[in-house]
Design an enzyme around this catalytic site. Sequence first.
Site, PDB file in Angstrom:
ATOM      1  CB  ALA A  47      -5.852 -10.669   9.757  1.00 17.28           C
ATOM      2  CG  ASP A  85      -7.733  -0.908  14.853  1.00 15.51           C
ATOM      3  OD1 ASP A  85      -8.633  -0.291  14.262  1.00 15.51           O
ATOM      4  OD2 ASP A  85      -6.720  -0.359  15.337  1.00 15.51           O
ATOM      5  CG  HIS A 125      -7.252   3.776  18.951  1.00 17.17           C
ATOM      6  ND1 HIS A 125      -6.970   4.901  18.214  1.00 17.17           N
ATOM      7  CD2 HIS A 125      -6.961   2.713  18.151  1.00 17.17           C
ATOM      8  CE1 HIS A 125      -6.510   4.543  17.028  1.00 17.17           C
ATOM      9  NE2 HIS A 125      -6.492   3.232  16.956  1.00 17.17           N
ATOM     10  CD  GLN A 130      -1.001  -0.561   3.678  1.00 16.27           C
ATOM     11  OE1 GLN A 130      -2.222  -0.490   3.660  1.00 16.27           O
ATOM     12  NE2 GLN A 130      -0.359  -1.086   4.706  1.00 16.27           N
TER      13      GLN A 130
END
Length: 516
Positions: A360, A377, A281, A251
């Site tokens: 993930a 997240d 958060h 990215q």
Amino acid sequence: MAKENSIKKDMSNGKINAAPLMFAVFIIAICGIIYELIIGAISSYLLGDSVKQYSITIGLYMSAMGIGSYITKKFKRNLFDVFVVIELTIGLVGGISAVALFAAYGYTKVYLPVMYITIITIGILVGLEIPILTRIIEEKENNLRMTLANVLSFDYIGALIGSVAFPLILLPHLGYIKTAFLVGFINIVVANIIIYKYSEHIKRIDILKVVAAFFALIIIVGFITADSTADKIEDSFYRDQIIYRKQTKHQRIVVTKHRDDLRLFLNGNVQFSSQDEYRYHESLIHPAMSLAKERKEILILGGGDGLAAREILKYDDVERITLVDLDKEVVEFCKTNPLVKSLNNKSLDNDKVNVINQDAYKFLETTNNKYDVVIVDLPDPNNEALNKLYTNLFYRLIYSRLDDGGMIAIQSTSPYYAEKAYWCIRKTVESEGLYTTGYHLYVPSFGDWGFTLASNQEFDKDDINLSVPTKYLNDDMVKALFVFADDEKKSKDKVEVNSLTNPVLFGYYEKAWDSY
């Protein structure tokens, strides 16, 4: 006509070496596929929906190639001249293509027309290349079967190499603009090889030499100044001053700063603002941590900025935090940059935090560990790769890694701006047998933002009890988090479960944000 007959005669007598021509086939195949990938990748980066952008790019590109191939029948003489002109033109057009696309997006409102014209122009030129070369080689070989077999073999092998080199080597090290200029220069080099290897067969050799030198100069200057050009164009995309930028193999990282406001962007999407990230958060972490039966083993999926880990480290009974983030360079930047370190309280240096740079989904498939709390997240599902991390199978994997009485907190996009997307995530989590509830809050940088709270056992949100220091949350605010207005619930029962084979969430998300 006499000269053409002379060329054919010389070819048939074996006076023309076909090896450089075969090499040209191989090289132009590499260049052709890279141009296609550059346009598709830039459009995906700027507009989102990579399936749509690549589909449009490939469809238009292939159609334009067909037009180019059809046009070749109009060329009956001076094929070497024609081929050199094609190579020089595609070198120039392809070389400046990335700059043209970024400039059109940054400074005008005509990106799509520029994109379509660029695709069609390059496609037609690429469509001209191979048929012209095939005819030249076939006249030498006088064996159409062997000529087609050789040309297509080199063409397909070159396309494979180009498609692998672009994402693994060129894009991470050179970026879009430098890659385009480099590939354009290669096309011009091919033209020069043909000029000097077959000079006796080129009618307008003096003119073509001058044009080749001029085009090469333009491309070289473009390559040398590419970084400053890219920086100038990219600056127009962001409101604040850019203090860091880097293209990783995954990215684009951009960090901006205005006074006390530090912002991290990934592929153009803001990940946090130092002005209000604590709201996000604290709300992501503390409800789940408060309700969990145990808090020893914590898993964070995403969160490479270390801000979620900062909140979790406030609990003394946490023994280990496993943080799984795909992009090592994002984590390394957030671990070493002084401004971000002061924001995350050096959480990524803490002995309790174990960082794993892996996808993930793959991590959940391979780990056998159990966790008391799982924090998801991850960025919004704004492309197909991220959508996979919001499917029922992904939540099934999380369920299998959750200890009894464990809690899951999932960032779930905005229930106001992307209402269907929010409730789709909630319904998808529930489809795997998890007990859920939802909550949301206002984050100035994002707007109204939502989360999903889940567990493998029933739980009561009223049992949330804050036991660590916070800047935003208090007991009254916690209760308010779970209250939704009517206009944020109207699609609650009108959404489908998101799956790998039916990625409805991506459609909900794109349709919602495209309207803003």
